[in-house]
Design an enzyme around this catalytic site. Structure first.
Site, mmCIF file in Angstrom:
data_model
loop_
_atom_site.group_PDB
_atom_site.id
_atom_site.type_symbol
_atom_site.label_atom_id
_atom_site.label_comp_id
_atom_site.label_asym_id
_atom_site.label_seq_id
_atom_site.Cartn_x
_atom_site.Cartn_y
_atom_site.Cartn_z
ATOM 1 N N TYR A 1 -1.309 -8.967 8.362
ATOM 2 C CA TYR A 1 -2.020 -8.727 7.131
ATOM 3 C C TYR A 1 -3.259 -9.493 7.109
ATOM 4 C CZ TYR A 1 -2.560 -8.842 2.028
ATOM 5 O OH TYR A 1 -3.090 -8.709 0.902
HETATM 6 N N1 LIG Z 1 -0.266 -8.845 -4.810
HETATM 7 C C1 LIG Z 1 -0.998 -10.008 -4.266
HETATM 8 O O1 LIG Z 1 -0.527 -11.093 -4.305
HETATM 9 C C2 LIG Z 1 -2.082 -9.562 -3.612
HETATM 10 C C3 LIG Z 1 -2.966 -10.673 -3.207
HETATM 11 C C4 LIG Z 1 -3.963 -10.420 -2.370
HETATM 12 C C5 LIG Z 1 -4.444 -9.024 -1.939
HETATM 13 N N2 LIG Z 1 -3.524 -8.036 -2.699
HETATM 14 C C6 LIG Z 1 -4.283 -6.689 -2.354
HETATM 15 O O2 LIG Z 1 -4.166 -5.942 -3.500
HETATM 16 C C7 LIG Z 1 -3.925 -4.631 -3.103
HETATM 17 C C8 LIG Z 1 -3.019 -4.035 -4.121
HETATM 18 O O3 LIG Z 1 -1.763 -4.578 -3.981
HETATM 19 P P1 LIG Z 1 -0.774 -4.875 -4.946
HETATM 20 O O4 LIG Z 1 -0.226 -6.321 -4.962
HETATM 21 O O5 LIG Z 1 -1.127 -4.257 -6.358
HETATM 22 O O6 LIG Z 1 0.526 -4.109 -4.413
HETATM 23 P P2 LIG Z 1 1.450 -2.778 -4.876
HETATM 24 O O7 LIG Z 1 1.783 -2.871 -6.097
HETATM 25 O O8 LIG Z 1 2.299 -2.739 -3.819
HETATM 26 O O9 LIG Z 1 0.312 -1.815 -4.847
HETATM 27 C C9 LIG Z 1 -0.054 -1.288 -3.633
HETATM 28 C C10 LIG Z 1 -0.789 0.252 -3.903
HETATM 29 O O10 LIG Z 1 -1.202 0.718 -2.626
HETATM 30 C C11 LIG Z 1 -0.722 1.968 -2.555
HETATM 31 N N3 LIG Z 1 -0.393 2.532 -0.975
HETATM 32 C C12 LIG Z 1 0.289 1.876 0.008
HETATM 33 N N4 LIG Z 1 0.107 2.521 0.977
HETATM 34 C C13 LIG Z 1 -0.683 3.671 0.684
HETATM 35 C C14 LIG Z 1 -0.987 4.812 1.498
HETATM 36 N N5 LIG Z 1 -0.936 4.757 2.757
HETATM 37 N N6 LIG Z 1 -2.031 5.376 0.821
HETATM 38 C C15 LIG Z 1 -2.465 5.470 -0.115
HETATM 39 N N7 LIG Z 1 -1.988 4.485 -1.066
HETATM 40 C C16 LIG Z 1 -0.955 3.504 -0.604
HETATM 41 C C17 LIG Z 1 0.934 2.067 -3.289
HETATM 42 O O11 LIG Z 1 1.099 3.188 -3.413
HETATM 43 P P3 LIG Z 1 2.869 3.598 -3.298
HETATM 44 O O12 LIG Z 1 3.542 3.383 -4.304
HETATM 45 O O13 LIG Z 1 2.742 5.199 -2.869
HETATM 46 O O14 LIG Z 1 3.362 2.802 -1.856
HETATM 47 C C18 LIG Z 1 0.479 1.128 -4.430
HETATM 48 O O15 LIG Z 1 -0.195 2.083 -5.256
HETATM 49 C C19 LIG Z 1 -3.789 -4.463 -1.922
HETATM 50 O O16 LIG Z 1 -4.724 -4.147 -1.062
HETATM 51 C C20 LIG Z 1 -3.427 -5.949 -1.475
HETATM 52 O O17 LIG Z 1 -3.405 -6.130 0.106
HETATM 53 C C21 LIG Z 1 -2.685 -8.342 -3.370
#
Ligand SMILES: NC(=O)c1ccc[n+]([C@@H]2O[C@H](COP(=O)([O-])OP(=O)(O)OC[C@H]3O[C@@H](n4cnc5c(N)ncnc54)[C@H](OP(=O)(O)O)[C@@H]3O)[C@@H](O)[C@H]2O)c1
Length: 278
Positions: free
Chosen positions: A150
């Site tokens: 990641y």
């Molecule tokens: N949460 C944290 O602590 C954190 C920290 C740093 C960075 N981030 C980053 O923030 C971003 C959002 O993450 P989140 O924490 O909000 O997680 P999340 O709730 O799991 O959201 C991820 C989103 O990405 C979509 N997605 C996953 N695979 C995909 C694909 N192949 N094509 C299109 N859409 C896809 C998911 O859709 P589905 O529902 O269809 O799977 C969901 O809408 C990510 O880039 C993550 O790396 C998160």
């Protein structure tokens, strides 16, 4: 005509909260979802339109961007948020999983940029500010054990952000990284479910600590609204910081990045043992 912004991955977490916040701020929001019409919280707004695509599907992305074009919308922003977080030891993570990590977080981001850029250029040429915001991570600054794949994908996001910004500078399109530390979203639970599926004899005792470690990080995380506000500022501030770290004690992560690698090794080993991330 309203300014439009495309946010990828609005089904949950940061994407959903950001799309809702941008709607409240008066933008028209295109949000990508892989399945269905999109969350009710967004579809209730006349200023929201769901686009159905997976960021690994070039034709799907192209069809989504074509819809924006056909609507005659003025696309002034792209938020590359869609992402997955694979964890586990590098030695044992499956090829399918490590490839998926890069297909979604890195190549998907490149593909969406390539398809959306003609519309962003067109808005810029008409005199409107156009920007791309890539969602990075503190894992794109520092690498914790067992989230290395990641982390590698998020280091790539930082490199792509810097490179793209320098390539687009002459055209007046800004490219910014908003890199959160832990945020309370479903991504953590998805990661834990997938780690439990590994066959990890050699790393078993260490991985037993990974669960509580990530749970502690999640519990200490910020609400997605904090990240949504940082994304909004990146899209609208007159002179935005090109690399924004959104986390509690962010200064500590920045300082740690400057320390010798051997010091970082000890730091992460100790933190993993103590179930504390930073
Ligand atoms: N949460 C944290 O602590 C954190 C920290 C740093 C960075 N981030 C980053 O923030 C971003 C959002 O993450 P989140 O924490 O909000 O997680 P999340 O709730 O799991 O959201 C991820 C989103 O990405 C979509 N997605 C996953 N695979 C995909 C694909 N192949 N094509 C299109 N859409 C896809 C998911 O859709 P589905 O529902 O269809 O799977 C969901 O809408 C990510 O880039 C993550 O790396 C998160």
């Amino acid at each position: 005509m309203q300014d439009s912004i495309l946010v990828t991955g609005v089904s949950s977490g940061i994407g959903l909260t950001t799309a809702a916040y941008l709607l409240r701020k008066g933008f028209f929001v295109y949000g990508s979802v892989r399945r269905g019409a999109g969350p009710e919280q967004l579809t209730a707004s006349p200023s929201f339109k769901a686009l159905n695509f997976d960021v690994r599907d070039r034709d799907g992305i192209r069809a989504g961007i074509q819809q924006i074009h056909d609507d005659g919308a003025r696309l002034i922003g792209l938020v590359n948020n869609a992402g997955v977080a694979i964890s586990g030891p590098i030695e044992t993570v499956s090829e399918e999983e490590y490839r998926r990590q890069f297909e979604v977080n890195v190549f998907g981001l490149v593909a969406v940029c390539q398809e959306a850029l003609p519309l962003l250029h067109a808005s810029r040429e008409l005199g409107f500010d156009s920007r791309i915001v890539n969602i990075g991570s503190v894992s794109g600054y520092l690498t914790s054990p067992f989230t290395s794949i990641y982390s590698a994908s998020k280091f790539a996001v930082e490199a792509l952000t810097d490179g793209l910004r320098r390539e687009l500078l002459p055209f007046g399109i800004d490219v910014i990284s908003v890199a959160p530390g832990p945020v309370k979203t479903p991504i953590w639970q998805k990661g834990r479910e997938q780690t439990e599926a590994f066959d990890n004899d050699r790393y078993g005792s260490m991985l037993e600590k990974l669960g509580p470690y990530t749970e502690a990080a999640e519990a200490d995380g910020v609400e997605p609204q904090v990240v949504a506000e940082a994304i909004y500022r990146a899209l609208t501030d007159e002179q935005p910081d090109p690399a924004v770290l959104v986390m509690k004690k962010g200064w500590m992560a920045k300082l740690l990045k400057l320390t010798p690698k051997r010091f970082q090794d000890k730091f992460f080993t100790k933190r993993l043992a103590e179930n504390r991330r930073y």
